[in-house]
Design an enzyme around this catalytic site. Sequence first.
Site, PDB file in Angstrom:
ATOM      1  NE  ARG A 122     -31.919  85.271-102.204  1.00 33.51           N
ATOM      2  CZ  ARG A 122     -32.737  85.122-103.235  1.00 33.51           C
ATOM      3  NH1 ARG A 122     -32.930  86.104-104.078  1.00 33.51           N
ATOM      4  NH2 ARG A 122     -33.338  83.973-103.438  1.00 33.51           N
ATOM      5  CD  GLN A 127     -27.995  77.745 -98.060  1.00 36.43           C
ATOM      6  OE1 GLN A 127     -27.710  76.742 -97.414  1.00 36.43           O
ATOM      7  NE2 GLN A 127     -28.454  77.685 -99.299  1.00 36.43           N
ATOM      8  CG  ASP A 130     -31.804  84.488 -95.363  1.00 40.13           C
ATOM      9  OD1 ASP A 130     -32.321  85.548 -94.968  1.00 40.13           O
ATOM     10  OD2 ASP A 130     -32.041  83.985 -96.472  1.00 40.13           O
ATOM     11  CB  SER A 133     -34.748  82.621 -95.012  1.00 43.25           C
ATOM     12  OG  SER A 133     -34.542  83.030 -96.338  1.00 43.25           O
ATOM     13  CE1 TYR A 230     -34.824  90.322-103.002  1.00 45.27           C
ATOM     14  CE2 TYR A 230     -32.803  90.530-104.284  1.00 45.27           C
ATOM     15  CZ  TYR A 230     -33.448  90.431-103.056  1.00 45.27           C
ATOM     16  OH  TYR A 230     -32.711  90.446-101.909  1.00 45.27           O
TER      17      TYR A 230
END
Length: 423
Positions: A122, A127, A130, A133, A230
């Site tokens: 991450r 990005q 990902d 996501s 998390y």
Amino acid sequence: MGQTVFIPRELDANEPRVAASPDTVKRLAGLGFAVIVETGAGTRSRIPDEEFAKAGAAIGKAADVAKADVVLKVRRPDETELKSYKSGAAVIAIMDPYGNDAVVAALAKAGVTAFSMEFMPRITRAQSMDVLSSQANLAGYQAVIDGASEYDRALPMMMTAAGTVPAAKVFIMGVGVAGLQAIATARRLGAVVTATDVRPAAKEQVASLGAKFLAVEDEEFKAAETAGGYAKEMSKEYQAKQAALTAEHIAKQDIVITTALIPGRPAPKLVSAAMVASMKPGSVLVDLAVERGGNVEGARPGQVVTTANGVKIVGHLNVPGRVAASASLLYAKNLFAFLETLVDKATKTLAINRDDDLVKATMLTDGGKVVHPAFAKADQQPRVEPAAIPAKTMVADASTPKKTAAKKPAASKSSSPKSKGTA
């Protein structure tokens, strides 16, 4: 020069997605690859063979994988598929390795360099790669659509000459990527939305989307997020407080969507049978974690269960695949963005830098060995997957909530991580 990328048709009957799009085929060709797409690979994602051919791909058969230097897939290959792969080929897919050590060992035995896209770090640089996501966004959207379909009533408030239709109440448990998209979608449809999560940062995100946040905001709550974003596992005392308020809130809801996952563990149980029994007839629960054991007691993978009190529990598998045409386009771009980092732009050949952070984070097997530290012994002894967090722990005494426990709102035990939403 002249290295080949192969895009197979997914063999799983429940997997309609494909690992390439006409756009990424053009880009792969621009990197110097010859691209072969197995016939019919994109059919269930509304991409006919002709579209791939127009973009520069050759339309081939399954056996063509034997000459591929790179294989791009949605799901990990099984042992039968691996028998046709060339030793040394790079295989990039959503590998889902937790609890599947035998498959990880088989990847090593086949001699392929396997990358697990869900382990993408991450960081800003990654990005665009990902996959969790990109797919969780669509899962969150589709969860609301599925819930609204099963609810079979209007979601927005409607004022008519014949009377007023009240707005539906939607509760989202877990404010990761999937949860945030679910909130946004339910709000667009006119529902009254509440949401819960144990991560303090989620409160502002929920409010920014026009929903109300539900949380027991004590000191433990304020320290409930790891450095990686998390959710931490909460104490039994916090779980009891959370469970009591959550139970009271769920009894008033029309649609509940759960998205809670902890990487490497079965899904935590957030909604007990007693909570389900407290809901009104016609209410709906959508469990996005059903493939990892489920957040809802009574959820069944691949089924819509109607309880004795008329509540529907929706347990669709592969929810992003329910909007495959959109999911495939996003997933294909994720794969291309990662593969591009593995290519030497001067020679236009695959040149994997094993010191690269992205490679170290995602590489499962290489040179006949399991190299990912979390699975390093997968080819030596089977991994015992931890047991699911039992519902009796997560929702202790929640069937009869005390009013004193409802002074402050409560958060769910765990959520989809911010960039690790449901896949």
